[in-house]
Write a protein that holds these residues in place. Structure first.
Motif, PDB file in Angstrom:
ATOM      1  N   MET A   1      -2.366 -45.926 -20.762  1.00  0.00           N
ATOM      2  CA  MET A   1      -3.172 -45.384 -19.650  1.00  0.00           C
ATOM      3  C   MET A   1      -4.581 -45.077 -20.166  1.00  0.00           C
ATOM      4  SD  MET A   1      -2.639 -41.917 -17.472  1.00  0.00           S
ATOM      5  CE  MET A   1      -0.903 -41.992 -17.222  1.00  0.00           C
ATOM      6  N   THR A   2      -5.613 -45.558 -19.435  1.00  0.00           N
ATOM      7  CA  THR A   2      -6.980 -45.281 -19.882  1.00  0.00           C
ATOM      8  C   THR A   2      -7.409 -43.906 -19.354  1.00  0.00           C
ATOM      9  OG1 THR A   2      -7.944 -46.175 -17.899  1.00  0.00           O
ATOM     10  CG2 THR A   2      -7.541 -47.740 -19.686  1.00  0.00           C
ATOM     11  N   VAL A   3      -8.560 -43.434 -19.865  1.00  0.00           N
ATOM     12  CA  VAL A   3      -9.074 -42.137 -19.427  1.00  0.00           C
ATOM     13  C   VAL A   3      -9.275 -42.148 -17.912  1.00  0.00           C
ATOM     14  CG1 VAL A   3     -11.104 -40.652 -19.533  1.00  0.00           C
ATOM     15  CG2 VAL A   3     -10.174 -41.647 -21.621  1.00  0.00           C
ATOM     16  N   PHE A   4      -9.824 -43.272 -17.386  1.00  0.00           N
ATOM     17  CA  PHE A   4     -10.151 -43.304 -15.954  1.00  0.00           C
ATOM     18  C   PHE A   4      -8.889 -43.374 -15.097  1.00  0.00           C
ATOM     19  CE2 PHE A   4     -13.925 -44.674 -18.194  1.00  0.00           C
ATOM     20  CZ  PHE A   4     -14.796 -43.695 -17.736  1.00  0.00           C
ATOM     21  N   PHE A 102       6.095 -32.119 -21.960  1.00  0.00           N
ATOM     22  CA  PHE A 102       7.466 -31.679 -22.224  1.00  0.00           C
ATOM     23  C   PHE A 102       8.469 -32.807 -22.489  1.00  0.00           C
ATOM     24  CE2 PHE A 102       8.135 -27.251 -22.611  1.00  0.00           C
ATOM     25  CZ  PHE A 102       6.890 -26.746 -22.312  1.00  0.00           C
ATOM     26  N   PRO A 103       8.446 -33.896 -21.692  1.00  0.00           N
ATOM     27  CA  PRO A 103       9.417 -34.951 -22.021  1.00  0.00           C
ATOM     28  C   PRO A 103       9.122 -35.631 -23.356  1.00  0.00           C
ATOM     29  CG  PRO A 103       8.389 -35.315 -19.863  1.00  0.00           C
ATOM     30  CD  PRO A 103       7.661 -34.195 -20.510  1.00  0.00           C
ATOM     31  N   ARG A 104       7.933 -35.338 -23.919  1.00  0.00           N
ATOM     32  CA  ARG A 104       7.557 -36.018 -25.170  1.00  0.00           C
ATOM     33  C   ARG A 104       7.836 -35.162 -26.403  1.00  0.00           C
ATOM     34  NH1 ARG A 104       5.078 -37.965 -21.034  1.00  0.00           N
ATOM     35  NH2 ARG A 104       4.660 -40.194 -21.021  1.00  0.00           N
ATOM     36  N   LEU A 105       8.374 -33.957 -26.175  1.00  0.00           N
ATOM     37  CA  LEU A 105       8.684 -33.073 -27.310  1.00  0.00           C
ATOM     38  C   LEU A 105      10.083 -33.345 -27.837  1.00  0.00           C
ATOM     39  CD1 LEU A 105       7.196 -29.710 -26.015  1.00  0.00           C
ATOM     40  CD2 LEU A 105       6.250 -31.197 -27.758  1.00  0.00           C
ATOM     41  N   PRO A 106      10.331 -33.374 -29.133  1.00  0.00           N
ATOM     42  CA  PRO A 106       9.352 -33.275 -30.204  1.00  0.00           C
ATOM     43  C   PRO A 106       8.479 -34.527 -30.249  1.00  0.00           C
ATOM     44  CG  PRO A 106      11.537 -33.725 -31.091  1.00  0.00           C
ATOM     45  CD  PRO A 106      11.705 -33.540 -29.624  1.00  0.00           C
ATOM     46  N   LEU A 107       7.169 -34.373 -30.512  1.00  0.00           N
ATOM     47  CA  LEU A 107       6.232 -35.496 -30.447  1.00  0.00           C
ATOM     48  C   LEU A 107       6.533 -36.528 -31.527  1.00  0.00           C
ATOM     49  CD1 LEU A 107       2.863 -33.612 -29.882  1.00  0.00           C
ATOM     50  CD2 LEU A 107       4.301 -34.721 -28.189  1.00  0.00           C
ATOM     51  N   SER A 108       6.457 -37.806 -31.104  1.00  0.00           N
ATOM     52  CA  SER A 108       6.720 -38.851 -32.099  1.00  0.00           C
ATOM     53  C   SER A 108       5.545 -38.946 -33.087  1.00  0.00           C
ATOM     54  CB  SER A 108       6.944 -40.191 -31.403  1.00  0.00           C
ATOM     55  OG  SER A 108       5.842 -40.489 -30.586  1.00  0.00           O
ATOM     56  N   ASP A 109       4.344 -38.517 -32.646  1.00  0.00           N
ATOM     57  CA  ASP A 109       3.209 -38.502 -33.554  1.00  0.00           C
ATOM     58  C   ASP A 109       3.239 -37.197 -34.345  1.00  0.00           C
ATOM     59  OD1 ASP A 109       0.847 -38.405 -34.870  1.00  0.00           O
ATOM     60  OD2 ASP A 109      -0.411 -38.976 -33.177  1.00  0.00           O
ATOM     61  N   THR A 303     -20.405 -36.576 -23.577  1.00  0.00           N
ATOM     62  CA  THR A 303     -19.887 -37.448 -24.639  1.00  0.00           C
ATOM     63  C   THR A 303     -18.709 -36.734 -25.314  1.00  0.00           C
ATOM     64  OG1 THR A 303     -21.532 -36.541 -26.112  1.00  0.00           O
ATOM     65  CG2 THR A 303     -22.042 -38.664 -25.116  1.00  0.00           C
ATOM     66  N   ALA A 304     -18.855 -35.406 -25.480  1.00  0.00           N
ATOM     67  CA  ALA A 304     -17.740 -34.638 -26.054  1.00  0.00           C
ATOM     68  C   ALA A 304     -16.598 -34.577 -25.052  1.00  0.00           C
ATOM     69  CB  ALA A 304     -18.206 -33.245 -26.429  1.00  0.00           C
ATOM     70  N   ALA A 305     -16.940 -34.465 -23.746  1.00  0.00           N
ATOM     71  CA  ALA A 305     -15.896 -34.401 -22.716  1.00  0.00           C
ATOM     72  C   ALA A 305     -15.077 -35.696 -22.702  1.00  0.00           C
ATOM     73  CB  ALA A 305     -16.520 -34.171 -21.348  1.00  0.00           C
ATOM     74  N   LEU A 306     -15.772 -36.824 -22.892  1.00  0.00           N
ATOM     75  CA  LEU A 306     -15.079 -38.118 -22.906  1.00  0.00           C
ATOM     76  C   LEU A 306     -14.112 -38.175 -24.090  1.00  0.00           C
ATOM     77  CD1 LEU A 306     -15.269 -40.588 -21.104  1.00  0.00           C
ATOM     78  CD2 LEU A 306     -16.700 -41.648 -22.839  1.00  0.00           C
ATOM     79  N   ALA A 307     -14.587 -37.686 -25.231  1.00  0.00           N
ATOM     80  CA  ALA A 307     -13.716 -37.664 -26.415  1.00  0.00           C
ATOM     81  C   ALA A 307     -12.515 -36.756 -26.159  1.00  0.00           C
ATOM     82  CB  ALA A 307     -14.505 -37.187 -27.624  1.00  0.00           C
ATOM     83  N   ALA A 314      -4.285 -39.716 -25.117  1.00  0.00           N
ATOM     84  CA  ALA A 314      -3.476 -40.097 -26.288  1.00  0.00           C
ATOM     85  C   ALA A 314      -2.160 -39.327 -26.269  1.00  0.00           C
ATOM     86  CB  ALA A 314      -4.245 -39.810 -27.568  1.00  0.00           C
ATOM     87  N   LEU A 315      -2.234 -38.079 -25.864  1.00  0.00           N
ATOM     88  CA  LEU A 315      -1.035 -37.234 -25.805  1.00  0.00           C
ATOM     89  C   LEU A 315      -0.095 -37.745 -24.699  1.00  0.00           C
ATOM     90  CD1 LEU A 315      -0.406 -34.711 -27.405  1.00  0.00           C
ATOM     91  CD2 LEU A 315      -1.250 -33.346 -25.521  1.00  0.00           C
ATOM     92  N   ALA A 316      -0.692 -38.033 -23.546  1.00  0.00           N
ATOM     93  CA  ALA A 316       0.122 -38.470 -22.401  1.00  0.00           C
ATOM     94  C   ALA A 316       0.686 -39.869 -22.617  1.00  0.00           C
ATOM     95  CB  ALA A 316      -0.718 -38.440 -21.132  1.00  0.00           C
ATOM     96  N   ASN A 317       0.056 -40.643 -23.518  1.00  0.00           N
ATOM     97  CA  ASN A 317       0.531 -42.016 -23.756  1.00  0.00           C
ATOM     98  C   ASN A 317       1.630 -42.103 -24.812  1.00  0.00           C
ATOM     99  OD1 ASN A 317      -1.011 -43.266 -21.865  1.00  0.00           O
ATOM    100  ND2 ASN A 317      -2.713 -43.653 -23.239  1.00  0.00           N
ATOM    101  N   LEU A 318       1.940 -40.964 -25.452  1.00  0.00           N
ATOM    102  CA  LEU A 318       3.034 -41.002 -26.439  1.00  0.00           C
ATOM    103  C   LEU A 318       4.336 -41.325 -25.711  1.00  0.00           C
ATOM    104  CD1 LEU A 318       2.284 -37.843 -28.621  1.00  0.00           C
ATOM    105  CD2 LEU A 318       2.054 -40.215 -29.299  1.00  0.00           C
ATOM    106  N   PRO A 319       5.229 -42.065 -26.337  1.00  0.00           N
ATOM    107  CA  PRO A 319       6.471 -42.396 -25.623  1.00  0.00           C
ATOM    108  C   PRO A 319       7.314 -41.152 -25.391  1.00  0.00           C
ATOM    109  CG  PRO A 319       6.580 -43.076 -27.918  1.00  0.00           C
ATOM    110  CD  PRO A 319       5.191 -42.584 -27.697  1.00  0.00           C
ATOM    111  N   PRO A 320       8.013 -41.046 -24.239  1.00  0.00           N
ATOM    112  CA  PRO A 320       8.891 -39.894 -24.026  1.00  0.00           C
ATOM    113  C   PRO A 320       9.996 -39.879 -25.067  1.00  0.00           C
ATOM    114  CG  PRO A 320       8.926 -41.390 -22.130  1.00  0.00           C
ATOM    115  CD  PRO A 320       8.046 -42.012 -23.156  1.00  0.00           C
ATOM    116  N   ALA A 321      10.368 -38.656 -25.510  1.00  0.00           N
ATOM    117  CA  ALA A 321      11.395 -38.540 -26.549  1.00  0.00           C
ATOM    118  C   ALA A 321      12.718 -39.094 -26.022  1.00  0.00           C
ATOM    119  CB  ALA A 321      11.540 -37.086 -26.964  1.00  0.00           C
ATOM    120  N   ILE A 322      13.052 -38.740 -24.772  1.00  0.00           N
ATOM    121  CA  ILE A 322      14.309 -39.176 -24.169  1.00  0.00           C
ATOM    122  C   ILE A 322      13.992 -39.672 -22.758  1.00  0.00           C
ATOM    123  CG2 ILE A 322      16.522 -38.320 -23.234  1.00  0.00           C
ATOM    124  CD1 ILE A 322      16.568 -38.467 -26.257  1.00  0.00           C
ATOM    125  N   ILE A 323      14.554 -40.818 -22.395  1.00  0.00           N
ATOM    126  CA  ILE A 323      14.324 -41.320 -21.034  1.00  0.00           C
ATOM    127  C   ILE A 323      15.553 -40.988 -20.192  1.00  0.00           C
ATOM    128  CG2 ILE A 323      13.916 -43.401 -19.632  1.00  0.00           C
ATOM    129  CD1 ILE A 323      12.588 -44.531 -22.258  1.00  0.00           C
TER     130      ILE A 323
END
Ligand SMILES: Nc1ncnc2c1ncn2[C@@H]1O[C@H](COP(=O)(O)OP(=O)(O)OP(=O)(O)O)[C@@H](O)[C@H]1O
Length: 551
Positions: A1-4, A102-109, A303-307, A314-323
């Motif tokens: 998923m992109t920022v936009f 929450f569905p991504r905890l514990p984070l894979s990263d 520019t900082a807001a974009l970062a 990046a957080l939201a794109n992590l795979p869910p721990a359990i589907i």
């Protein structure tokens, strides 16, 4: 998923209010420019009147009053509507991020730490308000005003229109674009340096006692200072770039002003331009650049807001721990738990569970012992669907565990983990997390079973005693017993206890084992323990060694 793609649906929900804020901001700007222009026209015309020329004072004085009134009202409305919409947008964003997290905890990263998560949920989300309100609004407002002033110039002073339009386009598009490109990396650095600084603070606070005892507080301080220095250097660079862009805008404003003055003087000399209108136009040109200075400041921050937005995606794109299953089945009540030939390893590493087969009858109490690192806690995490086996299956009755949604599994199982937390709240509320409607009788019974009843009874505020952060007002043993009481208070039919007597002295440990059967009557219990268990405490004791269970 992109920022936009991430921001678009959230924006859409607040589109009405944001559009209204934008409209009001454009009206504020237009009224400001008109006020400046009309005042210039008014003052000049009044001066010329004293030289003997006729002038109707009534119209411009009424216009000055009207424009200042409109400006005040529109600015108030814009601030009210705009800030309201932005704050709601940020709260939508936080809610969305929480539910994505929450569905991504514990984070894979594994590189994302607690301090970093806090930083993302607070500072990064806050950074976005700049992008919404301060950058996009003024940019669109300045564009609309620029077009309106260009239109007025085309009517009264066509020779100045092109110079003005080019200078304004440069200030609204070119300079901000150049700033975004040149400051993108610095903006990213600012956000990550700010996060590093916050993480250092978080680590220093949570490990303060150990750092002091080990005598390395100075090292931690130096580390923090280095982060803070790096952050201020990056912020200075960003400020320097923003300052250079602001200067470029001023140069463009000067070009537009000189162009209008120059062409206006020529037109006036030729008798094609009324002097009062001329002064009004010069001031309107000057006023219209007022909005562009805000754009540069905000784009610098954006520019900082974009970062920050990139860190959130990046957080939201992590795979869910359990589907969760597409067609979930209900949790079967009063059925046996069965592991059959379960194999599991973390992150494709060495096997932790190596063909575990286990059947637990409803209402049975079992204990699992064995050496540290043998896989006992991992077994519980699989039963809770916090992890999934690579091979073999786990069933409740005949239903496969992965056909049940994780939330339902958790409703039916209460866990006392090795690091169960105590929250900053009263004892009663800390316990009621397990059963929100539990009455005092049930709470005291759970405290009794966890051997904490006598201690709480001595507290002047009893169940209403507020515990400090992470239960700091309790001893380690009391904290553990409070968490145990919470687990026992739950009305889940399956109780999972990971080292329940950890931090209890032997007398209290024995006394807890004595009451376990009574406290968990009719419920299934899986207890992991290193303690010597008196006969009759549980129905069976199993040993976990090298990922295998033996009787
Ligand atoms: N989240 C994790 N990621 C990677 N490896 C892990 C994780 N949790 C546990 N492990 C590893 O899995 C193995 C089994 O750990 P587990 O906590 O299940 O053992 P245990 O028998 O409960 O130990 P203890 O008695 O010390 O609590 C260990 O080697 C451990 O390093």
């Amino acid at each position: 998923m992109t920022v936009f793609a991430m921001l678009a649906p959230l924006f859409r929900r607040r589109l009405g209010a944001l559009t209204l804020a934008l409209l009001l901001s454009a009206i504020t700007l237009a009224a400001g420019i008109a006020l400046l222009g009309t005042s210039g026209w008014f003052i000049t015309a009044t001066a010329l009147t004293t030289l003997g020329l006729g002038f109707n004072l009534f119209v411009p004085s009424a216009l000055v009053r009207a424009f200042s009134f409109i400006r005040i009202l529109a600015r108030y409305g814009e601030r009210f509507v705009g800030h309201n919409a932005t704050l709601r947008l940020l709260s939508d964003l936080r809610g969305w991020l929480f539910s994505a997290l929450f569905p991504r905890l514990p984070l894979s990263d594994r590189s994302i730490r607690h301090g970093d998560l806090v930083s993302r949920l607070t500072a990064d989300v806050d950074a976005l308000d700049v992008a919404f309100l301060v950058a996009i609004g003024p940019m669109l407002g300045a564009l609309l005003m620029g077009m309106a002033v260009t239109g007025v110039l085309i009517v009264f002073l066509p020779s100045a229109a092109l110079i003005y339009a080019l200078a304004l386009a440069g200030a609204v598009f070119l300079v901000p674009a150049a700033l975004v490109i040149s400051a993108r990396k610095v903006g990213r650095d600012v956000v990550s340096a700010a996060a590093d600084t916050r993480i250092a603070v978080y680590d220093a606070i949570s490990g303060h006692a150990d750092l002091t005892i080990l005598g390395v507080l100075g090292t931690a301080k130096d580390r923090f200072s280095a982060f803070a220095r790096h952050l201020s250097e990056r912020r200075l660079t960003l400020a320097a770039l923003t300052g250079a862009a602001a200067m470029a805008v001023q140069v463009l404003a000067a070009i537009a002003l000189i162009g209008t003055l120059w062409t206006g003087l020529i037109a006036h000399q030729a008798g094609a331009l009324d002097p009062a209108v001329f002064v009004g136009l010069v001031l309107a040109v000057l006023g219209s650049f007022e909005a562009t200075a805000v754009i540069v400041r905000s784009v610098g921050k954006s520019t900082a807001a974009l970062a920050a937005a990139e860190r959130l995606t990046a957080l939201a794109n992590l795979p869910p721990a359990i589907i969760d299953p597409a067609r979930p089945l209900p949790f079967p009540e009063g059925q046996k738990i069965a592991f059959s030939d379960v194999h599991f390893s973390y992150d494709s590493g060495a096997p932790v569970l190596n063909g575990v087969t286990l059947s637990i009858a409803p209402g049975e109490r079992i204990a699992i012992t064995g050496p540290s690192g043998g896989g006992k806690s991992t077994l519980l995490s699989l039963l809770l669907r916090l992890n999934e086996p690579q091979c073999g299956d786990i069933r409740i009755g005949t239903t496969a565990l992965n056909d049940i949604v994780a939330a339902q599994v958790h409703t039916n199982m209460a866990l006392l983990s090795q690091d169960s937390p105590v929250f900053i709240d009263t004892i009663r509320n800390n316990l009621r997390i397990a059963r929100p409607l539990a009455d005092d009788e049930a709470i005291w019974a759970a405290l009794g079973a966890a051997k904490l009843e006598k201690f709480v009874a001595t507290l002047p505020e009893g169940l209403d005693t507020v515990l400090g952060e992470s239960g700091r007002t309790l001893s380690a043993g009391q904290m553990r017993r409070l968490c145990l009481a919470r687990t026992l208070l739950s009305d889940a039919p399956i109780i999972l206890l990971d080292e329940p007597t950890n931090a209890l002295d032997r007398a209290n440990e024995l006394s807890f084992f004595e009451t376990l059967a009574e406290a968990t009557k009719g419920r299934t219990v899986v207890m992991i323990t290193h303690a010597a268990i008196p006969d009759g405490t549980v129905d069976r004791v199993l040993e976990m060694r090298n990922g295998r269970l033996t009787q």
